[in-house]
Design an enzyme around this catalytic site. Structure first.
Site, short mmCIF file in Angstrom:
data_model
loop_
_atom_site.label_atom_id
_atom_site.label_comp_id
_atom_site.label_asym_id
_atom_site.label_seq_id
_atom_site.Cartn_x
_atom_site.Cartn_y
_atom_site.Cartn_z
N CYS A 177 0.81 -1.22 0.00
CA CYS A 177 0.00 0.00 0.00
C CYS A 177 0.84 1.27 0.00
O CYS A 177 0.31 2.37 -0.01
CB CYS A 177 -0.95 -0.03 1.19
SG CYS A 177 -1.92 -1.55 1.19
N HIS A 317 -2.60 8.45 5.56
CA HIS A 317 -2.81 7.14 4.96
C HIS A 317 -4.26 6.74 5.26
O HIS A 317 -4.97 6.28 4.38
CB HIS A 317 -1.80 6.13 5.50
CG HIS A 317 -1.86 4.81 4.81
ND1 HIS A 317 -1.73 4.69 3.44
CD2 HIS A 317 -2.05 3.54 5.27
CE1 HIS A 317 -1.83 3.40 3.09
NE2 HIS A 317 -2.03 2.70 4.19
N HIS A 354 -9.55 2.56 -0.56
CA HIS A 354 -8.12 2.30 -0.54
C HIS A 354 -7.71 1.74 -1.90
O HIS A 354 -8.01 0.60 -2.23
CB HIS A 354 -7.79 1.30 0.58
CG HIS A 354 -6.33 1.16 0.86
ND1 HIS A 354 -5.35 1.69 0.02
CD2 HIS A 354 -5.66 0.56 1.88
CE1 HIS A 354 -4.16 1.41 0.52
NE2 HIS A 354 -4.32 0.73 1.64
#
Lengths: 427, 402
Positions: A177, A317, A354
């Site tokens: 990620c 994030h 995401h």
């Protein structure tokens, strides 16, 4: 120090082009309008049946390729769109970019429809037992060039190289990620080494499949608040229960400030610093004291030659998992101290989900747009704040602010932590 | 010979596992006394693979960590441990914590039992295939298998097991991943962006899904085993894969000297490129890269050739046209093709040749020639079976005392 070198005597890195695609749309204009308006791109999955799945929503991008085109085709189409937008903005020539390509792309493998196709083929060719032997039999009896290409890790980079006219061997990378941020970091390092005057960093992810959802579900990573998909991603809220998978892509054209000025390009912003640190604690969880994330934030600030006082906004994030948001708060508090309560921080993932491999780059593009527009995108779905997280998350509604410098965080499975510092063009 | 420079990039550690054995020494011994490859011909017939040797994983990986990995990650994590040990860094917490890492990786192993179950149930007939797949995957997949499959989790496991945490990056893209991993690591150290780094990769050839990846493009050799240079008239596409893992510890000369550790070899910059696969354009690129990497006058070439017909024949023509008098060795004859780890493997063998001051006798006496002198410089050449090319010059590091 001249205007073209930074505090460490390295070339200053100018961002001269950027592009983005997400579930909110194709291109910066649509994305920014909808993002700052607090709209969600998360929806119930329509691309494939979601029966038996614990999570039945995602931020899929359904407007780029036909439903049956497959992940590799979508992942390429997303990358291509973002890269073309970025290069067009930079003024370089699409098809003759002339600098290296750094590509963050998801791992690839054959998809189920391809395995079934092969297994059926093998059956018709007289192998009775379904399975890998039959699939291999089918593979050797007939050429499957398209299947072959879709399962090669180098394919998307190779196709992009041809389309954009990049130079040399493309670098395809994954840091989970944090991949998008790593692609940008690799580009920054190449310019600083003096290997090239310009680079394009692209990050893309079109890998929402049933199997991918199952895999993340089995790790208990995904939100299961399927009833209202657009409300499921709620970073920093008390009732957050996981992230929402999503698709998208983003790209930056970066070059030495000197080169940008020499060719009269518009400088959109400065990529001032990158920092990273790996975590050795656990495959999916962070070290309880947050030290690797703390080290990554500090490394990015050091690399940029700035202090926490210079950061006007943090692009979080902020995945909406119980673990990430708590750790991100802990880490930022450790670095910024008491002041963190008053530094606005928001999570784009509350709206676009995401985007995994692409997230670091998409959020870097949004960070740049935050600086340029003076608008902080909100963290939507912030109805029940987590009392343990004392942050100004720009709840639910965008806010005007003067932003000269942004810290953008990316953390990932496998102990990946990468942070970027992006700043306004120097006066 | 250029004078030593502080930021010269040197190899100080090699971790190597291949079908020939475990450890750099065992592999070097097997290469210098090469009598024929170790092969597995039955399990994946009609395909031959070079299988993993017996490895005592516990030497490098605690049991609880082993359980979190499949073969690919275990091989890589093991080889990484060997490299750190060889460089004398394994137990130096501070050096590991500040060490950079680039891993060349593909994806991990699928659960063939679950896949086969799905294929069987669908072959029996179901109303909706996609719904059936959802149902079986949800109930049958092991929760932690995903972590054994994720590309960046080989690096993740190395961080956990060996505490290498300065940075962690994973490059993907078959042989190109290994080429770029070395290229970037070397460039970072030479420019001062990094002082010491772990770089390499691993490959598990013994899995039907890995064979499938090549065979969809008809790249696999299907005949009786032949040396890598002699497969073009045989059945199939020419590639014979091998299981193995290769990691290298690279550092600046200054740091190696300060640590007082022996140096295997000095690394030049990696030249890398990609482009159209036709013979003329490939030849042109290879000529340019050979100039850039300065391998025109080396004592021997270690070739990473895969055996893939068109690509390996392009490499043969280049070798005979441009590097006419230089002996070469096709490492895949001995080890099989290690895909992502193939370029690091060839570099490791080059470094071993320099350390030992000798070139192994030909692996394929019909094609390869004996070397006439002890090597002081070795050229490494890799042409990806499908795309990507890289070259690097590896030479004796003067003043290292080895």
């Amino acid at each position: 120090m001249s205007g073209f070198t930074d505090q460490a005597g390295r070339p200053v890195i100018a961002i001269t082009g950027s592009g983005v695609v997400s579930s909110l749309g194709n291109g910066k204009k649509d994305n920014w309008a909808r993002l700052t308006n607090g709209e969600s791109g998360i929806h119930a999955i329509k691309r494939f049946p979601s029966d038996h799945l614990r999570t039945t929503m995602a931020g899929t991008v359904d407007f780029m390729t036909p439903v049956d085109a497959g992940s590799t085709a979508l992942t390429f189409a997303l990358a291509e769109a973002a890269a073309v937008e970025a290069i067009a903005e930079s003024g370089f020539k699409i098809g003759d970019f002339g600098g290296p390509l750094f590509l963050a792309a998801p791992p690839v493998e054959l998809e189920w429809w391809q395995r079934l196709d092969l297994d059926g083929d093998g059956g018709e060719n007289g192998v009775n037992e379904p399975g890998y032997e039959r699939i291999l039999h089918a593979a050797r009896n007939r050429a499957h060039e398209e299947f072959f290409r879709s399962a090669q890790f180098a394919t998307i980079g190779s196709k992009l190289r041809e389309r954009l006219g990049t130079r040399g061997l493309p670098i395809t990378l994954s840091t989970a990620c944090a991949s998008g941020a790593t692609a940008i970091q690799l580009g920054v390092e190449a310019i600083r080494r003096g290997e090239t005057e310009r680079v394009i960093a692209v990050a893309t992810d079109g890998s929402v499949t049933a199997e991918a959802l199952v895999r993340f579900s089995l790790l208990s990573a995904l939100s299961t608040q399927n009833e209202a998909p657009e409300k499921a991603s709620k970073p920093f809220s008390k009732d957050r229960d996981g992230f929402v998978m999503a698709e998208g892509a983003a790209a930056f054209v970066m070059e030495s400030l000197e080169s940008a000025r020499a060719r009269g390009a518009t400088v959109l912003g400065i990529l001032e610093g990158c920092g990273e640190c790996a975590d050795d604690f656990h495959r999916t969880r962070s070290k309880p004291d947050g030290s690797p994330a703390i080290a990554a934030v500090r490394a990015a600030l050091d690399d940029a030659g700035v202090s926490t006082d210079d950061i006007d906004y943090v692009n979080a994030h902020g995945t909406s998992t119980p673990e990430n948001d708590k750790m991100e708060y802990l880490s930022l508090s450790a670095v910024f101290g008491e002041k963190m309560k008053s530094v606005p921080i928001s999570s784009n993932k509350s709206m676009i989900g995401h985007t995994l491999t692409a997230a670091g780059a998409i959020e870097a593009v949004f960070s740049l747009m935050t600086i340029r527009s003076g608008t902080l995108p909100p963290t939507i779905n912030h109805v029940t704040p987590d009392p343990a997280i004392e942050l100004d998350v720009v709840p639910n509604t965008k806010r005007d602010a003067t932003v000269n410098r942004v810290l953008s965080n990316s953390f990932g499975f496998g102990g990946q932590n990468t942070c970027l510092v992006i700043a306004a063009e120097p006066a | 010979m250029k004078a030593p420079v502080a930021n010269d990039v040197v190899i100080t550690g090699i971790g190597l596992v291949s079908s020939l054995g475990e450890g750099a020494d065992a592999n070097w011994k097997a290469l210098t006394n090469f009598a024929g490859p170790v092969l597995e011909r039955e399990r994946f017939a009609p395909y031959t693979v070079h299988p993993l040797p017996e490895v005592d994983w516990s030497q490098q990986i605690a049991k609880r960590d082993q359980r979190q990995m499949e073969a690919w990650q275990r091989i890589g994590t093991y080889a990484a441990g060997l490299a750190l040990e060889d460089a004398g860094i394994k137990d130096d917490e501070a050096l590991c914590a500040s060490m950079d890492m680039i891993v060349a990786a593909g994806g991990g192993e699928r659960d063939t039992a679950v896949d086969t179950m799905i294929l069987n149930r669908i072959a029996d007939g179901v109303p909706d295939r996609e719904v059936l797949i959802n149902e079986v995957l949800t109930t049958e997949l092991r929760p932690t298998l995903f972590l054994a499959q994720l590309s960046n989790l080989l690096a993740g496991n190395i961080s956990i097991v060996h505490k290498v945490t300065g940075s962690s990056r994973t490059f993907m893209g078959e042989e190109g991943a290994g080429i770029s991993a070395l290229q970037t690591t070397i460039a970072r150290i030479r420019s001062g962006q990094s002082t010491h780094a772990l770089v390499g990769g691993a490959y598990n050839a013994e899995h039907p899904d890995m064979l499938l990846g090549y065979e969809l493009g008809h790249h696999l050799h299907r005949d009786a085993w032949m040396p890598v240079w002699q497969r073009d008239r045989c059945e199939g596409g020419g590639v014979i894969t091998g299981s193995g893992g290769v990691f290298l510890v690279l550092e600046s000369r200054a740091r190696a000297e300060r640590r007082g550790v022996p140096v295997y070899a000095l690394l030049g910059n990696v030249a890398a490129d990609q482009g159209p696969l036709d013979a003329t354009k490939t030849h042109h690129r290879l000529s340019q890269m050979a100039d850039e990497a300065d391998i025109g006058s080396v004592d021997v070439i270690i070739s990473a050739a895969s055996g893939s017909h068109a690509r390996t024949s392009a490499e043969r023509s280049f070798l005979s046209d441009n590097l006419t008098d230089i002996p070469f060795r096709g490492i895949s004859t001995a080890t099989g093709h290690l895909r992502d780890a193939q370029f690091p493997l060839a570099v490791a063998v080059a470094a071993l040749a320099l350390r030992h001051g000798s070139t192994p006798a030909p692996f394929d006496p019909e094609i390869e020639r004996p070397a006439e002198r002890a090597p002081t410089s070795v050229g490494v050449i890799a042409l990806g079976y499908n795309a990507g090319e890289g070259m690097v010059r590896v030479s004796r590091a003067e003043g290292d005392g080895s």
